[in-house]
Design an enzyme around this catalytic site. Structure first.
Site, PDB file in Angstrom:
ATOM      1  N   HIS A  91       0.823  -1.214   0.000  1.00 16.39           N
ATOM      2  CA  HIS A  91       0.000   0.000   0.000  1.00 16.39           C
ATOM      3  C   HIS A  91       0.856   1.263   0.000  1.00 16.39           C
ATOM      4  O   HIS A  91       0.392   2.326  -0.396  1.00 16.39           O
ATOM      5  CB  HIS A  91      -1.049  -0.025   1.135  1.00 16.39           C
ATOM      6  CG  HIS A  91      -0.547   0.413   2.481  1.00 16.39           C
ATOM      7  ND1 HIS A  91      -0.273  -0.461   3.504  1.00 16.39           N
ATOM      8  CD2 HIS A  91      -0.289   1.642   2.965  1.00 16.39           C
ATOM      9  CE1 HIS A  91       0.130   0.221   4.559  1.00 16.39           C
ATOM     10  NE2 HIS A  91       0.133   1.507   4.267  1.00 16.39           N
ATOM     11  N   ASP A 139      -0.213  -7.402   1.510  1.00 17.10           N
ATOM     12  CA  ASP A 139       0.323  -6.035   1.604  1.00 17.10           C
ATOM     13  C   ASP A 139       1.851  -6.094   1.732  1.00 17.10           C
ATOM     14  O   ASP A 139       2.411  -5.851   2.807  1.00 17.10           O
ATOM     15  CB  ASP A 139      -0.312  -5.322   2.806  1.00 17.10           C
ATOM     16  CG  ASP A 139      -0.039  -3.833   2.789  1.00 17.10           C
ATOM     17  OD1 ASP A 139       0.437  -3.321   1.755  1.00 17.10           O
ATOM     18  OD2 ASP A 139      -0.299  -3.182   3.826  1.00 17.10           O
ATOM     19  N   SER A 233       3.885   2.509   8.562  1.00 18.34           N
ATOM     20  CA  SER A 233       3.589   1.478   7.558  1.00 18.34           C
ATOM     21  C   SER A 233       4.797   1.175   6.701  1.00 18.34           C
ATOM     22  O   SER A 233       5.562   2.074   6.350  1.00 18.34           O
ATOM     23  CB  SER A 233       2.521   1.984   6.598  1.00 18.34           C
ATOM     24  OG  SER A 233       1.283   1.850   7.150  1.00 18.34           O
ATOM     25  N   GLY A 234       4.917  -0.083   6.332  1.00 20.88           N
ATOM     26  CA  GLY A 234       6.010  -0.495   5.455  1.00 20.88           C
ATOM     27  C   GLY A 234       7.257  -0.871   6.238  1.00 20.88           C
ATOM     28  O   GLY A 234       8.122  -1.574   5.755  1.00 20.88           O
TER      29      GLY A 234
HETATM   30  C1  4AZ Z   1      -0.712   3.523   8.934  1.00 16.85           C
HETATM   31  O1  4AZ Z   1      -1.648   4.010   8.368  1.00 16.85           O
HETATM   32  C2  4AZ Z   1      -0.946   2.744  10.187  1.00 16.85           C
HETATM   33  N1  4AZ Z   1      -2.043   1.262  14.790  1.00 16.85           N
HETATM   34  C3  4AZ Z   1       0.059   1.958  10.686  1.00 16.85           C
HETATM   35  C4  4AZ Z   1      -0.149   1.235  11.840  1.00 16.85           C
HETATM   36  C5  4AZ Z   1      -1.352   1.307  12.475  1.00 16.85           C
HETATM   37  C6  4AZ Z   1      -2.369   2.088  11.983  1.00 16.85           C
HETATM   38  C7  4AZ Z   1      -2.147   2.814  10.827  1.00 16.85           C
HETATM   39  C8  4AZ Z   1      -1.547   0.505  13.728  1.00 16.85           C
HETATM   40  O2  4AZ Z   1       0.444   3.669   8.515  1.00 16.85           O
END
Ligand code: 4AZ
Length: 420
Positions: A91, A139, A233-234
């Site tokens: 993503h 993902d 993320s990632g």
């Molecule tokens: C994000 O959007 C994201 N609480 C990453 C981790 C979590 C929520 C959102 C976990 O990058």
């Protein structure tokens, strides 16, 4: 009189010193002040604190090509898994192309100029990736860098030798430059991290209304307070010391509403599901990059011949036996610590390591290193029990295979002593 006064003064001073020392001593173990001191920078919502600089050398960050300022341009975390390969969430790169993404490796503080900023050669999202609107699956994505980097150090991925690293209850860790809600920061300058226990799949299903797939794993605390957040993320979910080394078990993927809430665990792509896919992508380039694998000119391997039983042993090893067990094991070394090294010779008439690797296909993974100009495939099988390495190389048409309980350096020493 003078001496009495002096003595009294000395005694009084000593008393005062003892009193103040005892005050300091009584004060020091106070849990409240100790924690406030140690955890300055703590974000109570997510449990994140500034990470130790240099402790996560595989951390990488994805940056918009057009933005010279890394802190401004960063949009996702990632991890270095081989000198030219980056692992991240699909993503994160959904709307990206190799010309739009740079990767920064070997940096702790985004506004510093540590490490390297490198362009992407290829972005490989998992072919089965489904985005969030359509239910999210697979993902995971790989980025091949324009060139190998020496900044940072790759992290190992969970494999059969480390299969227990993602068991429920294992204390894993996430790291990233993502949001720390209490500080109101959407991006941090320094890397933050927090420890998060792996959660049983069933508990996570309950928390996320049955949305959790087999290729996902959850981590966090039932009461909340330990979580990744937007922007993380990632990045990797890893076990800092599985058998003495860090092992990545997941990729930060998503969570419920908010971060660190009770009964709302963070969700991570489960890497055990993708071991084969990752290897296949990376091996694909190994086959393409022939010069590192195939010796093109005559090398010492062409004239060397090998008999492990006759060869000088690496320091610290003694020969236990030497036998030709159907053309397989011919020598068995034991270290001073009672650990072992097996040397196997296969009479298969290989002309090069590349030829054997092509035959092995996906089974052959690892890094190619040159030992006295002989290409050697080195694989890491270490697990929580300790170091365990494999080396495969071809000498004089014979395929030599060494494996055993030994460090990387000992393995190379063993290889070199056999090639000599
Ligand atoms: C994000 O959007 C994201 N609480 C990453 C981790 C979590 C929520 C959102 C976990 O990058």
């Amino acid at each position: 009189m003078k001496t009495m006064a002096k003595r009294t003064a000395i005694l009084l001073t000593l008393l005062l010193l003892m009193l103040s020392a005892s005050l300091v001593i009584n004060h020091a173990p106070s849990v409240a002040s100790g924690q406030a001191f140690q955890q300055s920078g703590l974000d109570e919502r997510t449990g994140k604190t500034p990470a130790q600089s240099g402790a996560q050398p595989w951390m990488a960050v994805l940056v918009d090509v057009g933005e010279p300022n890394v802190r401004e341009g960063q949009f996702c975390g990632a991890s270095l898994i081989a000198p030219q390969w980056i692992l991240t969430a699909a993503h994160c790169v959904e709307d990206q192309s190799p010309t739009s993404v740079d990767v920064v490796v070997g940096r702790y503080q985004l506004t510093s100029d540590q490490g390297e900023r490198i362009g992407a050669k290829r972005i490989i999202p998992h072919p089965g990736y489904v985005n969030e609107q359509d239910g999210q699956a697979n993902d995971i994505a790989l980025i091949e860098l324009n060139r190998p980097t020496a900044a940072g150090r790759p992290i190992s991925l969970i494999d059969a030798a480390n299969a227990a690293a993602d068991d429920p209850g294992v204390l894993a860790r996430i790291a990233g430059w993502g949001r720390v809600p209490e500080k109101g920061l959407d991006v941090t300058d320094k890397l933050y991290s927090v420890d998060v226990p792996v959660v049983p799949q069933q508990a996570c299903q309950v928390a996320h209304d049955g949305d959790i797939q087999a290729d996902e794993l959850c981590a966090g605390l039932p009461q909340g307070g330990a979580d990744s957040c937007e922007g993380d993320s990632g990045g990797p979910l890893f076990v800092p010391a599985a058998g003495g080394k860090a092992v990545q078990i997941g990729i930060t993927s998503w969570g419920g509403d908010g971060c660190g809430l009770p009964q709302s665990y963070g969700v991570y792509t489960r890497l055990t599901e993708y071991e084969h896919w990752i290897k296949t992508q990376i091996d694909g380039t190994n086959a393409d990059s022939a010069p590192t694998v195939r010796p093109t000119s005559p090398s010492p391997s062409d004239s060397a011949s090998i008999d492990p039983a006759e060869t000088a042993l690496p320091a610290g090893y003694s020969l236990i036996d030497a036998q030709n067990d159907q053309g397989e094991r011919v020598a068995y070394f034991e270290t001073r610590d009672g650990d072992y090294v097996d040397v196997s010779v296969f009479d298969a008439d290989y002309s090069s390591l590349a030829e054997w690797m092509a035959e092995e296909g996906d089974e052959a993974i690892g890094q190619i290193t040159q030992a006295r100009d002989v290409p050697v495939l080195i694989e890491d099988g270490s697990d929580r029990h300790g170091a365990f390495w494999y080396a495969t190389f071809v000498v004089d048409g014979q395929l030599i295979f060494i494996d055993g309980v030994l460090s990387y350096d000992e393995l190379l020493a063993a290889v070199i002593s056999l090639i000599n």
